[in-house]
Design a protein around this motif. Sequence first.
Motif, PDB file in Angstrom:
ATOM      1  N   GLU A   1       0.832  -1.203   0.000  1.00 34.10           N
ATOM      2  CA  GLU A   1       0.000   0.000   0.000  1.00 34.10           C
ATOM      3  C   GLU A   1       0.869   1.256   0.000  1.00 34.10           C
ATOM      4  N   ASP A   2       0.901   1.964  -1.130  1.00 32.79           N
ATOM      5  CA  ASP A   2       1.776   3.137  -1.199  1.00 32.79           C
ATOM      6  C   ASP A   2       1.234   4.328  -0.427  1.00 32.79           C
ATOM      7  N   ARG A   3      -0.027   4.255   0.057  1.00 31.07           N
ATOM      8  CA  ARG A   3      -0.554   5.363   0.874  1.00 31.07           C
ATOM      9  C   ARG A   3       0.271   5.523   2.157  1.00 31.07           C
ATOM     10  N   LYS A   4       0.958   4.448   2.569  1.00 29.96           N
ATOM     11  CA  LYS A   4       1.782   4.517   3.768  1.00 29.96           C
ATOM     12  C   LYS A   4       2.983   5.445   3.595  1.00 29.96           C
ATOM     13  N   LEU A   5       3.294   5.801   2.351  1.00 33.65           N
ATOM     14  CA  LEU A   5       4.439   6.670   2.090  1.00 33.65           C
ATOM     15  C   LEU A   5       4.098   8.153   2.170  1.00 33.65           C
ATOM     16  N   ALA A   6       2.827   8.489   2.357  1.00 31.24           N
ATOM     17  CA  ALA A   6       2.419   9.889   2.348  1.00 31.24           C
ATOM     18  C   ALA A   6       3.186  10.747   3.352  1.00 31.24           C
ATOM     19  N   PRO A   7       3.353  10.311   4.608  1.00 32.90           N
ATOM     20  CA  PRO A   7       4.112  11.154   5.555  1.00 32.90           C
ATOM     21  C   PRO A   7       5.561  11.371   5.128  1.00 32.90           C
ATOM     22  N   LEU A   8       6.200  10.334   4.599  1.00 32.72           N
ATOM     23  CA  LEU A   8       7.592  10.473   4.164  1.00 32.72           C
ATOM     24  C   LEU A   8       7.690  11.402   2.963  1.00 32.72           C
ATOM     25  N   LEU A   9       6.773  11.282   2.029  1.00 31.31           N
ATOM     26  CA  LEU A   9       6.778  12.167   0.863  1.00 31.31           C
ATOM     27  C   LEU A   9       6.598  13.617   1.283  1.00 31.31           C
ATOM     28  N   PHE A  10       5.721  13.845   2.252  1.00 34.01           N
ATOM     29  CA  PHE A  10       5.511  15.212   2.761  1.00 34.01           C
ATOM     30  C   PHE A  10       6.797  15.729   3.410  1.00 34.01           C
ATOM     31  N   GLU A  11       7.453  14.861   4.185  1.00 42.63           N
ATOM     32  CA  GLU A  11       8.690  15.238   4.875  1.00 42.63           C
ATOM     33  C   GLU A  11       9.799  15.598   3.896  1.00 42.63           C
ATOM     34  N   LEU A  12       9.916  14.853   2.815  1.00 43.43           N
ATOM     35  CA  LEU A  12      11.021  15.056   1.873  1.00 43.43           C
ATOM     36  C   LEU A  12      10.751  16.145   0.845  1.00 43.43           C
ATOM     37  N   GLY A  13       9.499  16.557   0.733  1.00 43.05           N
ATOM     38  CA  GLY A  13       9.165  17.669  -0.146  1.00 43.05           C
ATOM     39  C   GLY A  13       9.520  17.409  -1.600  1.00 43.05           C
ATOM     40  N   ASP A  14      10.136  18.416  -2.235  1.00 44.58           N
ATOM     41  CA  ASP A  14      10.397  18.296  -3.673  1.00 44.58           C
ATOM     42  C   ASP A  14      11.593  17.406  -3.998  1.00 44.58           C
ATOM     43  N   ARG A  15      12.199  16.798  -2.982  1.00 41.61           N
ATOM     44  CA  ARG A  15      13.285  15.852  -3.222  1.00 41.61           C
ATOM     45  C   ARG A  15      12.771  14.451  -3.573  1.00 41.61           C
ATOM     46  N   ALA A  16      11.470  14.204  -3.399  1.00 41.92           N
ATOM     47  CA  ALA A  16      10.953  12.847  -3.615  1.00 41.92           C
ATOM     48  C   ALA A  16       9.585  12.886  -4.263  1.00 41.92           C
ATOM     49  N   ARG A  17       9.303  11.868  -5.051  1.00 47.89           N
ATOM     50  CA  ARG A  17       7.974  11.688  -5.606  1.00 47.89           C
ATOM     51  C   ARG A  17       7.615  10.217  -5.577  1.00 47.89           C
ATOM     52  N   LEU A  18       6.336   9.945  -5.626  1.00 49.68           N
ATOM     53  CA  LEU A  18       5.836   8.572  -5.586  1.00 49.68           C
ATOM     54  C   LEU A  18       5.816   7.973  -6.982  1.00 49.68           C
ATOM     55  N   GLY A  19       6.119   6.699  -7.069  1.00 53.23           N
ATOM     56  CA  GLY A  19       6.031   5.981  -8.338  1.00 53.23           C
ATOM     57  C   GLY A  19       5.702   4.529  -8.083  1.00 53.23           C
ATOM     58  N   SER A  20       5.325   3.826  -9.123  1.00 53.55           N
ATOM     59  CA  SER A  20       5.136   2.388  -9.031  1.00 53.55           C
ATOM     60  C   SER A  20       6.506   1.708  -9.008  1.00 53.55           C
ATOM     61  N   ILE A  21       6.520   0.400  -8.752  1.00 54.63           N
ATOM     62  CA  ILE A  21       7.768  -0.352  -8.806  1.00 54.63           C
ATOM     63  C   ILE A  21       8.441  -0.141 -10.162  1.00 54.63           C
ATOM     64  N   ARG A  22       7.684  -0.265 -11.221  1.00 55.97           N
ATOM     65  CA  ARG A  22       8.227  -0.106 -12.569  1.00 55.97           C
ATOM     66  C   ARG A  22       8.728   1.322 -12.795  1.00 55.97           C
ATOM     67  N   GLU A  23       7.951   2.316 -12.371  1.00 55.35           N
ATOM     68  CA  GLU A  23       8.337   3.712 -12.585  1.00 55.35           C
ATOM     69  C   GLU A  23       9.599   4.071 -11.826  1.00 55.35           C
ATOM     70  N   ALA A  24       9.724   3.589 -10.583  1.00 51.38           N
ATOM     71  CA  ALA A  24      10.925   3.883  -9.807  1.00 51.38           C
ATOM     72  C   ALA A  24      12.147   3.219 -10.427  1.00 51.38           C
ATOM     73  N   ALA A  25      11.966   2.009 -10.961  1.00 52.39           N
ATOM     74  CA  ALA A  25      13.066   1.316 -11.630  1.00 52.39           C
ATOM     75  C   ALA A  25      13.493   2.044 -12.891  1.00 52.39           C
ATOM     76  N   GLU A  26      12.533   2.554 -13.636  1.00 52.89           N
ATOM     77  CA  GLU A  26      12.837   3.257 -14.882  1.00 52.89           C
ATOM     78  C   GLU A  26      13.493   4.608 -14.630  1.00 52.89           C
ATOM     79  N   ALA A  27      13.013   5.335 -13.627  1.00 56.48           N
ATOM     80  CA  ALA A  27      13.461   6.709 -13.415  1.00 56.48           C
ATOM     81  C   ALA A  27      14.797   6.809 -12.698  1.00 56.48           C
ATOM     82  N   GLY A  28      15.133   5.812 -11.891  1.00 57.79           N
ATOM     83  CA  GLY A  28      16.354   5.903 -11.105  1.00 57.79           C
ATOM     84  C   GLY A  28      17.608   5.700 -11.933  1.00 57.79           C
ATOM     85  N   ASP A  29      18.624   6.554 -11.699  1.00 58.46           N
ATOM     86  CA  ASP A  29      19.942   6.303 -12.274  1.00 58.46           C
ATOM     87  C   ASP A  29      20.571   5.093 -11.583  1.00 58.46           C
ATOM     88  N   VAL A  30      20.233   4.938 -10.315  1.00 56.22           N
ATOM     89  CA  VAL A  30      20.631   3.788  -9.503  1.00 56.22           C
ATOM     90  C   VAL A  30      19.397   3.376  -8.722  1.00 56.22           C
TER      91      VAL A  30
END
Length: 232
Positions: free
Chosen positions: A33-62
């Motif tokens: 459940e990615d809704r559990k990441l809402a507090p962390l995303l709020f904490e990290l601000g514009d340094r982080a965004r939510l993605g699916s497993i596939r999206e995070a794999a595609e977007a990451g340099d590492v």
Amino acid sequence: MKIGILNTGNLGSRLARAWAHAGHDLILAKDGEDRKLAPLLFELGDRARLGSIREAAEAGDVVLFSVYWPRMDAVVGEAREALHGKVVIETMNPLNVDADFRHTHDLAFMQESSTAEALQQRMPEARVVKAFNLMAAPVLEAAAWATSPSRPGIFYASDDAAAGRLTRGLIEDAGFGAVNAGPLKSARQLEQLGVLLHHVADNEYRGDADLVRLALSVVEASPGPIMRERAA
């Protein structure tokens, strides 16, 4: 650097905070459940965004592959093609789980393989690095060691020297010392060290719960070795 985190659990969230503080951009994915990441995303601000497993794999340099061992194949199935050619930092330990959710090391598996080697076999085009498997999440923050006499070492192992150097930099960005353990096959010994830490927690600290306090460090003798003539 853009870092995709698969999956952002207790360990991944700690590293996300450290890497965001060091100036990296994060794509956070949850195997659940990615809704559990809402507090962390709020904490990290514009340094982080939510993605699916596939999206995070595609977007990451590492990519940080911080996945529950029984879920490895399912996550690989979602992300495999997106990870071709990428550095994948793998943090797993080979743990079995019973019906009562009690975890035990898979000692038979550990005799001949490691989770890092298993992941590399499933994704031969990825550049797998073993790291971050020996510390429990509650101490995987530099602040946990602020008054400690020594800083924990994060051991890493890889068959790809450049991938190892990149991982070394991210270990240091997280506030720890990096220790090169050699080729990926050394992941077997790193996972076996986890068994040793459980024995130490049980016997020296009288309870497995104390594992959350423990880490390993390499200490270099200073001023240096004291050499003496060997007795005949």
